[in-house]
Every structure is written in C-alpha cells, then in structure tokens.
Design a protein around this motif. Structure first.
Motif, PDB file in Angstrom:
ATOM      1  N   LYS A  52      36.922  37.056  41.859  1.00  0.00           N
ATOM      2  CA  LYS A  52      37.474  35.613  42.458  1.00  0.00           C
ATOM      3  C   LYS A  52      38.683  35.296  41.567  1.00  0.00           C
ATOM      4  O   LYS A  52      39.085  35.828  40.664  1.00  0.00           O
ATOM      5  CB  LYS A  52      36.232  34.611  42.700  1.00  0.00           C
ATOM      6  CG  LYS A  52      35.937  34.206  41.132  1.00  0.00           C
ATOM      7  CD  LYS A  52      34.942  33.094  40.968  1.00  0.00           C
ATOM      8  CE  LYS A  52      34.304  32.881  39.710  1.00  0.00           C
ATOM      9  NZ  LYS A  52      33.199  31.720  39.526  1.00  0.00           N
ATOM     10  N   THR A  53      39.158  34.252  42.063  1.00  0.00           N
ATOM     11  CA  THR A  53      40.666  33.502  41.417  1.00  0.00           C
ATOM     12  C   THR A  53      41.596  34.626  41.490  1.00  0.00           C
ATOM     13  O   THR A  53      41.853  35.238  42.488  1.00  0.00           O
ATOM     14  CB  THR A  53      40.311  32.947  40.047  1.00  0.00           C
ATOM     15  OG1 THR A  53      39.830  33.910  39.236  1.00  0.00           O
ATOM     16  CG2 THR A  53      39.213  31.797  40.618  1.00  0.00           C
ATOM     17  N   LYS A  54      42.350  34.565  40.394  1.00  0.00           N
ATOM     18  CA  LYS A  54      43.307  35.648  40.082  1.00  0.00           C
ATOM     19  C   LYS A  54      43.012  36.323  39.071  1.00  0.00           C
ATOM     20  O   LYS A  54      42.539  36.216  38.004  1.00  0.00           O
ATOM     21  CB  LYS A  54      44.801  34.716  39.923  1.00  0.00           C
ATOM     22  CG  LYS A  54      45.869  35.449  39.593  1.00  0.00           C
ATOM     23  CD  LYS A  54      46.900  34.698  38.953  1.00  0.00           C
ATOM     24  CE  LYS A  54      48.267  35.438  38.652  1.00  0.00           C
ATOM     25  NZ  LYS A  54      49.682  34.406  38.031  1.00  0.00           N
ATOM     26  N   VAL A  55      43.663  37.702  39.197  1.00  0.00           N
ATOM     27  CA  VAL A  55      43.636  38.795  38.211  1.00  0.00           C
ATOM     28  C   VAL A  55      44.911  39.534  37.847  1.00  0.00           C
ATOM     29  O   VAL A  55      45.524  39.632  39.231  1.00  0.00           O
ATOM     30  CB  VAL A  55      42.600  40.046  38.799  1.00  0.00           C
ATOM     31  CG1 VAL A  55      42.479  41.002  37.462  1.00  0.00           C
ATOM     32  CG2 VAL A  55      40.955  39.464  38.875  1.00  0.00           C
ATOM     33  N   THR A  56      45.482  39.861  36.836  1.00  0.00           N
ATOM     34  CA  THR A  56      46.700  40.165  36.710  1.00  0.00           C
ATOM     35  C   THR A  56      46.631  41.554  35.808  1.00  0.00           C
ATOM     36  O   THR A  56      45.644  41.265  34.816  1.00  0.00           O
ATOM     37  CB  THR A  56      47.902  39.089  36.220  1.00  0.00           C
ATOM     38  OG1 THR A  56      47.964  38.350  37.151  1.00  0.00           O
ATOM     39  CG2 THR A  56      49.017  39.830  36.002  1.00  0.00           C
ATOM     40  N   ASN A  57      47.505  42.546  35.901  1.00  0.00           N
ATOM     41  CA  ASN A  57      47.381  43.452  35.044  1.00  0.00           C
ATOM     42  C   ASN A  57      48.786  43.923  34.753  1.00  0.00           C
ATOM     43  O   ASN A  57      49.812  43.282  35.382  1.00  0.00           O
ATOM     44  CB  ASN A  57      46.536  44.781  35.477  1.00  0.00           C
ATOM     45  CG  ASN A  57      46.809  45.449  36.571  1.00  0.00           C
ATOM     46  OD1 ASN A  57      47.875  45.311  37.222  1.00  0.00           O
ATOM     47  ND2 ASN A  57      45.696  46.008  37.106  1.00  0.00           N
TER      48      ASN A  57
END
Lengths: 110, 114
Positions: A52-57
């Motif tokens: 859920k929400t935001k994931v950044t790599n």
C-alpha cells in the motif's frame, strides 16, 4: 488471484517520466503488487513490489491508492534501454500461482 | 535481487528426443518453483507449479507426461520435454519463490526442435 488490466502499449521519449497504471479491482487483503520488466529472449526481472501507499527504489516508484484497486509504476527519466514489456502481478505468492497478464509494451524513442 | 540460473540458455534437438532444462536458485532455497512457456510477442503462460518433495501441479491443457517436472531439492527443479516435436519449440522460463512474496526468474531457455 486478482486479474489485472494494463494498457497494451505505450510510447515515450528519452528523459521523460513514464507512468504505467494497472487495474486490479478484486485484489484480496493478502495480495501484494509486483512489477516485472522483460526484455526479448530474457526472463522477467523484478522491478518493485508494494502492498500500500508508495514504494521507491533505485529504479522506480510504485504508487498504490488507499483502495488498492489499482497501482502505478513510475519510471523517472526513461532511456532507450527501458524499452521492454512491463508486467503487473497481484497475489499472495505463498498461496497463489504466479499468473501473468498481457503486460505493457513500452517503446522509448530518442 | 536473488539469482536464479537456468541451463541451458539455448538448445537444439532432433524430433523424438528428450531435453532437460535445469533451474537453480543460487543464493536461496525455493520451496516453490514455476515453469512457463512463452511464444513470440506473447505473455508468459504458466505450465506448472513445482513444490519440493512433491508432485508438480500442472495447468489445464499441459500434458504432464510430456513435460516432466522434478523438484528434488530446495535449489533445483528440472523440466524434461519428452519426445520433443517441432511444436514444442518455444521459450521456457522458470521462476523460484523466495520467502512468501518475491519470485525471481531464470534467463530462459530457447528450445528448437528440428
């Protein structure tokens, strides 16, 4: 396993941000959202995963709204080497089969 | 990410012979592995789910006697295409499940039956 719907293809130019949206209206509580990239004659490569929400790599961001019925893969400043097919998969892998949808064929132009 | 090695990457065989494709998880143990087949410009089609120490579960329409799957250890699954025919020519890809949420793929095997 939730069914996914993605655009069949997208075009972009080098340096632009590309957003690919995947719809998964019947996503279940235990399901994760995973995106893969595939080049011709190669196996899919894991890009990013989220719940859920935001994931950044280092290569992408994944935006998931509160209802989780869709997700958006964001590729910042694409290059020619980002030309590939991108697959969105939704499921709880320890209980579900890993089923691929049609994917989105991204073509990046110079 | 984790590494899954698939071997061979390319194989040509004569019609009627059998071909074995290996899928190894190099840096993790995989209780579950998946085998796919992919036709040109098409998506991956799941053939079977392989669980270590038990019989594979085949998808509808996939002949289990033709596509033999063995998952004898936590790091190795094999797919044997028996009595191969030209219509079995395809790109075969394996995937290994790490933990419960991440799956990693091999580089694929291009099978050509002549």
């Amino acid at each position: 396993l939730a069914k996914t719907t993605q655009p069949i293809s997208m075009d972009s130019y080098e340096g632009q941000e590309v957003n690919i949206t995947c719809s998964h209206n019947n996503i279940a509580t235990n399901d994760y959202i995973t995106w893969y990239q595939q080049f011709p004659s190669q196996g899919p490569r894991f890009i990013i995963q989220g719940y859920k929400t935001k994931v950044t790599n280092e290569v992408a961001s994944l935006f998931i709204p509160a209802d989780r019925k869709s997700s958006t893969l964001s590729l910042p400043r694409v290059s020619l080497s980002d030309t590939a097919v991108y697959y969105c998969l939704v499921g709880a892998l320890h209980t579900d089969k890993l089923i691929f949808g049609t994917g989105t064929r991204l073509q990046v132009f110079p | 990410g984790a590494v899954v090695s698939q071997h061979p990457s390319r194989v040509i065989c004569k019609s009627g012979t059998s071909v074995k494709i290996e899928c190894r998880s190099l840096d993790f143990q995989a209780t579950t592995m998946f085998w796919y087949r992919q036709f040109p410009k098409k998506s991956l089609m799941l053939m079977a789910t392989s669980n270590e120490g038990s019989k594979a579960t085949y998808e509808q329409g996939v002949e289990k006697d033709k596509f033999l799957i063995n998952h004898a250890s936590l790091t190795l699954s094999t797919l044997t295409v028996t009595s191969a025919h030209p219509e079995d020519s395809s790109f075969y890809i394996c995937s290994a499940l790490q933990g419960t949420t991440e799956a990693f793929f091999g580089q694929g095997t291009r099978l050509t039956v002549v």
